[in-house]
Motif scaffolding. Structure first.
Motif, PDB file in Angstrom:
ATOM      1  N   LEU A   1      36.332  44.666  24.394  1.00 35.84           N
ATOM      2  CA  LEU A   1      37.671  44.751  25.248  1.00 35.84           C
ATOM      3  C   LEU A   1      38.830  44.850  24.350  1.00 35.84           C
ATOM      4  CD1 LEU A   1      38.044  44.824  28.357  1.00 35.84           C
ATOM      5  CD2 LEU A   1      38.205  42.391  28.018  1.00 35.84           C
ATOM      6  N   ALA A   2      39.077  44.364  23.242  1.00 39.16           N
ATOM      7  CA  ALA A   2      40.247  44.214  22.455  1.00 39.16           C
ATOM      8  C   ALA A   2      40.327  45.645  21.916  1.00 39.16           C
ATOM      9  CB  ALA A   2      39.739  43.101  21.142  1.00 39.16           C
ATOM     10  N   ALA A   3      39.329  46.350  21.511  1.00 42.17           N
ATOM     11  CA  ALA A   3      39.511  47.772  21.080  1.00 42.17           C
ATOM     12  C   ALA A   3      39.996  48.565  21.890  1.00 42.17           C
ATOM     13  CB  ALA A   3      38.045  48.431  20.435  1.00 42.17           C
ATOM     14  N   GLU A   4      39.624  48.411  23.284  1.00 43.82           N
ATOM     15  CA  GLU A   4      39.824  49.108  24.247  1.00 43.82           C
ATOM     16  C   GLU A   4      41.538  49.080  24.561  1.00 43.82           C
ATOM     17  OE1 GLU A   4      38.408  51.527  25.782  1.00 43.82           O
ATOM     18  OE2 GLU A   4      36.571  51.347  25.247  1.00 43.82           O
ATOM     19  N   GLN A   5      41.934  47.756  24.639  1.00 47.85           N
ATOM     20  CA  GLN A   5      43.328  47.324  24.476  1.00 47.85           C
ATOM     21  C   GLN A   5      44.272  47.807  23.682  1.00 47.85           C
ATOM     22  OE1 GLN A   5      43.939  42.987  24.554  1.00 47.85           O
ATOM     23  NE2 GLN A   5      45.795  43.139  25.761  1.00 47.85           N
ATOM     24  N   ARG A   6      43.545  48.003  22.357  1.00 49.07           N
ATOM     25  CA  ARG A   6      44.402  48.459  21.376  1.00 49.07           C
ATOM     26  C   ARG A   6      44.929  50.143  21.401  1.00 49.07           C
ATOM     27  NH1 ARG A   6      41.117  45.087  17.918  1.00 49.07           N
ATOM     28  NH2 ARG A   6      39.770  46.730  17.549  1.00 49.07           N
ATOM     29  N   SER A   7      43.502  50.615  21.950  1.00 49.71           N
ATOM     30  CA  SER A   7      43.604  52.173  22.195  1.00 49.71           C
ATOM     31  C   SER A   7      44.808  52.345  23.408  1.00 49.71           C
ATOM     32  CB  SER A   7      42.377  52.661  22.651  1.00 49.71           C
ATOM     33  OG  SER A   7      42.415  54.080  23.094  1.00 49.71           O
ATOM     34  N   ASP A   8      44.535  51.663  24.204  1.00 50.80           N
ATOM     35  CA  ASP A   8      45.742  51.644  25.550  1.00 50.80           C
ATOM     36  C   ASP A   8      47.024  51.634  24.917  1.00 50.80           C
ATOM     37  OD1 ASP A   8      46.496  51.915  28.076  1.00 50.80           O
ATOM     38  OD2 ASP A   8      47.176  49.912  27.938  1.00 50.80           O
ATOM     39  N   GLY A   9      47.039  50.507  24.027  1.00 49.06           N
ATOM     40  CA  GLY A   9      48.519  50.213  23.475  1.00 49.06           C
ATOM     41  C   GLY A   9      49.100  51.336  22.528  1.00 49.06           C
ATOM     42  N   LEU A  10      48.164  52.126  21.754  1.00 45.67           N
ATOM     43  CA  LEU A  10      48.482  53.119  21.008  1.00 45.67           C
ATOM     44  C   LEU A  10      48.958  54.255  21.771  1.00 45.67           C
ATOM     45  CD1 LEU A  10      48.864  54.402  18.178  1.00 45.67           C
ATOM     46  CD2 LEU A  10      46.198  55.171  18.380  1.00 45.67           C
ATOM     47  N   VAL A  11      48.338  54.596  22.796  1.00 47.11           N
ATOM     48  CA  VAL A  11      48.750  55.715  23.932  1.00 47.11           C
ATOM     49  C   VAL A  11      50.022  55.226  24.377  1.00 47.11           C
ATOM     50  CG1 VAL A  11      48.308  56.857  25.929  1.00 47.11           C
ATOM     51  CG2 VAL A  11      46.322  56.479  24.229  1.00 47.11           C
ATOM     52  N   SER A  12      50.272  54.073  24.997  1.00 47.54           N
ATOM     53  CA  SER A  12      51.569  53.883  25.438  1.00 47.54           C
ATOM     54  C   SER A  12      52.565  53.681  24.455  1.00 47.54           C
ATOM     55  CB  SER A  12      51.215  51.982  25.858  1.00 47.54           C
ATOM     56  OG  SER A  12      50.296  52.187  26.994  1.00 47.54           O
ATOM     57  N   LEU A  13      52.379  53.549  23.148  1.00 41.62           N
ATOM     58  CA  LEU A  13      53.544  53.544  22.157  1.00 41.62           C
ATOM     59  C   LEU A  13      53.728  55.117  21.990  1.00 41.62           C
ATOM     60  CD1 LEU A  13      54.855  52.041  20.026  1.00 41.62           C
ATOM     61  CD2 LEU A  13      53.153  52.660  18.537  1.00 41.62           C
ATOM     62  N   THR A  14      52.715  56.032  22.103  1.00 40.59           N
ATOM     63  CA  THR A  14      53.214  57.369  21.694  1.00 40.59           C
ATOM     64  C   THR A  14      53.916  58.089  23.120  1.00 40.59           C
ATOM     65  OG1 THR A  14      50.906  58.163  22.021  1.00 40.59           O
ATOM     66  CG2 THR A  14      51.661  57.491  19.692  1.00 40.59           C
ATOM     67  N   VAL A  15      53.586  57.770  24.115  1.00 40.04           N
ATOM     68  CA  VAL A  15      53.891  58.604  25.189  1.00 40.04           C
ATOM     69  C   VAL A  15      55.405  58.881  25.213  1.00 40.04           C
ATOM     70  CG1 VAL A  15      54.236  58.341  27.621  1.00 40.04           C
ATOM     71  CG2 VAL A  15      52.086  57.898  26.809  1.00 40.04           C
ATOM     72  N   PHE A  16      56.130  57.924  25.339  1.00 37.17           N
ATOM     73  CA  PHE A  16      57.555  58.288  25.320  1.00 37.17           C
ATOM     74  C   PHE A  16      57.926  59.113  24.103  1.00 37.17           C
ATOM     75  CE2 PHE A  16      61.988  58.005  26.666  1.00 37.17           C
ATOM     76  CZ  PHE A  16      62.078  57.742  27.996  1.00 37.17           C
ATOM     77  N   ALA A  17      57.344  58.818  22.986  1.00 39.19           N
ATOM     78  CA  ALA A  17      58.041  59.683  21.862  1.00 39.19           C
ATOM     79  C   ALA A  17      57.432  61.239  21.987  1.00 39.19           C
ATOM     80  CB  ALA A  17      57.226  59.234  20.722  1.00 39.19           C
ATOM     81  N   VAL A  18      56.558  61.237  22.689  1.00 37.02           N
ATOM     82  CA  VAL A  18      56.204  62.830  22.984  1.00 37.02           C
ATOM     83  C   VAL A  18      56.873  63.297  23.908  1.00 37.02           C
ATOM     84  CG1 VAL A  18      54.167  64.348  23.854  1.00 37.02           C
ATOM     85  CG2 VAL A  18      53.667  62.353  22.366  1.00 37.02           C
ATOM     86  N   ILE A  19      57.448  62.735  25.062  1.00 38.15           N
ATOM     87  CA  ILE A  19      58.148  63.226  26.056  1.00 38.15           C
ATOM     88  C   ILE A  19      59.511  63.536  25.332  1.00 38.15           C
ATOM     89  CG2 ILE A  19      59.316  62.831  28.089  1.00 38.15           C
ATOM     90  CD1 ILE A  19      56.331  63.174  28.585  1.00 38.15           C
ATOM     91  N   ALA A  20      60.133  62.517  24.611  1.00 41.27           N
ATOM     92  CA  ALA A  20      61.377  62.718  23.921  1.00 41.27           C
ATOM     93  C   ALA A  20      61.351  63.741  23.102  1.00 41.27           C
ATOM     94  CB  ALA A  20      61.686  61.367  22.971  1.00 41.27           C
TER      95      ALA A  20
END
Length: 449
Positions: free
Chosen positions: A170-189
């Motif tokens: 579960l911790a690894a899944e949470q890290r993966s989700d956090g990484l995606v969330s971190l990059t989403v707005f940067a890609v949009i920008a």
């Protein structure tokens, strides 16, 4: 015998006076056809208006960025595993039934009313979940700061034989989700920056400038967007605690007060991350004016987009199964559109001088004089690129900022440069003066007041 004539002495400041330019213009045009009549100043074409072009560019950039990142967004955690236990003897605080399903060692809460359960492409009741099935779960984490379980909004029964881990990390899944969330707005920008940065160059047929400004916009959006996202994430996290503290016991969903605060929190967070969206053109062209315009416009656009995101999500939530993919698509498109609109409006309000093309392929296009000198010529690298005109030299003329005014300098090409029908080598320009370069005529406009 009369005395020798006195010498005529002309001071440098007299030689540079407008009267001398006028006299030379009259001599150069002596014996030639009368000066042509002034060209009618028509309304600026719809797509040549900066706020329209940049709005459309931002919209396309936001949608392209969303299309790229959407497949990787899970709206929470996503995990796969085998069902080890099903316990239906639970109820929520409001008395609604809810089941505890253990998947790969993780407790997954499944509600008959809010969890979408699917098998072989068909919707099935949540009570059909059984021990031994292989499932894919999408849901929201429960537990702060350590996630202890998942509230599922979608469960898909996978074909038997699908390989899944025996124990879900579960911790690894949470890290993966956090990484995606971190990059989403940067890609949009990055994509909004790419399209907005390239827009003016594409409209002007200056493809070299479009490529340079677009590339810088892409890089600035990605790099600065990542840095800003960290600050935005911290701001959003603090704001979410405030939103949760406003909740009322026994009330499902967000109250009106929570929604309003949530809109403000997201707007401020997105404004911080959106600072990178409009920087490309200013950085590429080394213009502090364009840089400031892009910064203000990008932040204002992202702020408005963030304010609109949650109402859009509520409006479209009936079209999706617990996920906000549709509202994200609309929201990111709105962010790009409003960012482009705000950059265009800021540029419109802040410009002090600009030229408007009256004839030629770019008739109706306006160019803001944001640097000195501004180059006019047939070279694609010119600030004002006059293509398809054989009479225009690669660098035909320069427009200099001189104190509070502007001065035109001809680069001595055979076709010459004309101001209000008279050939000039160097002339002071006034608002409304029409300049002819080759077959192209443009007019200088100065901001009043």
């Amino acid at each position: 015998m009369t005395g020798a004539a006195e010498k005529i002495v002309i001071a440098p400041e007299e030689l540079a006076s407008p009267e001398v330019d006028e006299a030379l213009s009259r001599q150069l045009s002596f014996g030639m056809a009368p000066a042509p009549e002034r060209v009618e100043d028509k309304r600026t074409g719809f797509f040549y208006r900066a706020y329209v072009a940049l709005s459309l560019a931002g919209l396309l950039g936001g949608l392209c960025g969303w299309g790229l990142v959407e497949p990787f967004i899970t709206d929470g955690l996503q995990l796969e595993g085998r069902v080890e236990k099903v316990d239906s003897d639970y109820h929520t605080e409001s008395g609604s039934p809810i089941a505890s399903v253990t998947v790969g060692g993780v407790t997954v809460w499944v509600s008959p009313s809010t969890t979408h359960v699917e098998r072989d492409g068909a919707v099935v009741p949540s009570t059909s979940l059984a021990v031994g099935q292989v499932v894919s779960v999408k849901g929201h984490p429960i537990g702060e700061p350590k996630v202890t379980s998942v509230s599922a909004y979608e469960v898909t029964v996978l074909p038997e034989g699908t390989e899944v881990p025996a124990v879900v990390d579960l911790a690894a899944e949470q890290r993966s989700d956090g990484l995606v969330s971190l990059t989403v707005f940067a890609v949009i920008a990055a994509f909004v920056g790419l399209f907005i940065g390239a827009a003016d160059g594409l409209l002007s047929r200056a493809f070299h400038r479009a490529a340079v400004c677009g590339s810088v916009g892409l890089g600035m959006g990605l790099v600065v967007g990542l840095m800003a996202t960290l600050l935005a994430g911290l701001t959003y996290g603090l704001g979410r605690h405030l939103v949760e503290s406003l909740g009322e016991e026994g009330v499902t969903g967000m109250t009106t007060a929570q929604l309003l605060v949530q809109m403000c929190v997201r707007g401020v967070a997105w404004a911080l991350a959106g600072a990178a969206m409009g920087l490309g053109q200013g950085v590429a062209l080394r213009s502090s004016k364009l840089l400031i315009n892009g910064l203000i416009g990008g932040m204002a656009g992202a702020l408005l987009g963030g304010l609109l995101f949650d109402p859009i999500s509520l409006l479209f939530e009936g079209f999706s199964t617990g996920e906000a993919w549709l509202s994200r698509g609309v929201g990111f498109g709105v962010i790009g559109l409003v960012t482009g609109l705000m950059i265009g409006l800021v540029e419109l309000a802040a410009r002090e001088a600009w030229i408007k093309m009256l004839t030629g392929p770019l008739a109706g296009k306006e160019f803001v004089l944001f640097k000195s000198p501004t180059t006019v010529g047939s070279s694609p690298k010119s600030d004002v690129y006059l293509f398809k005109d054989s009479e225009v030299e690669p660098t035909h003329a320069l427009i200099h900022a001189m104190g509070e005014g502007y001065e035109l300098e001809d680069k001595k090409g055979p076709a010459g440069t004309y101001v209000n029908g008279r050939r000039v080598s160097r002339a002071r320009l006034a608002s409304g003066d029409q300049v002819r370069v080759g077959k192209t005529v443009f007019v200088l406009n100065l901001k009043e007041g």
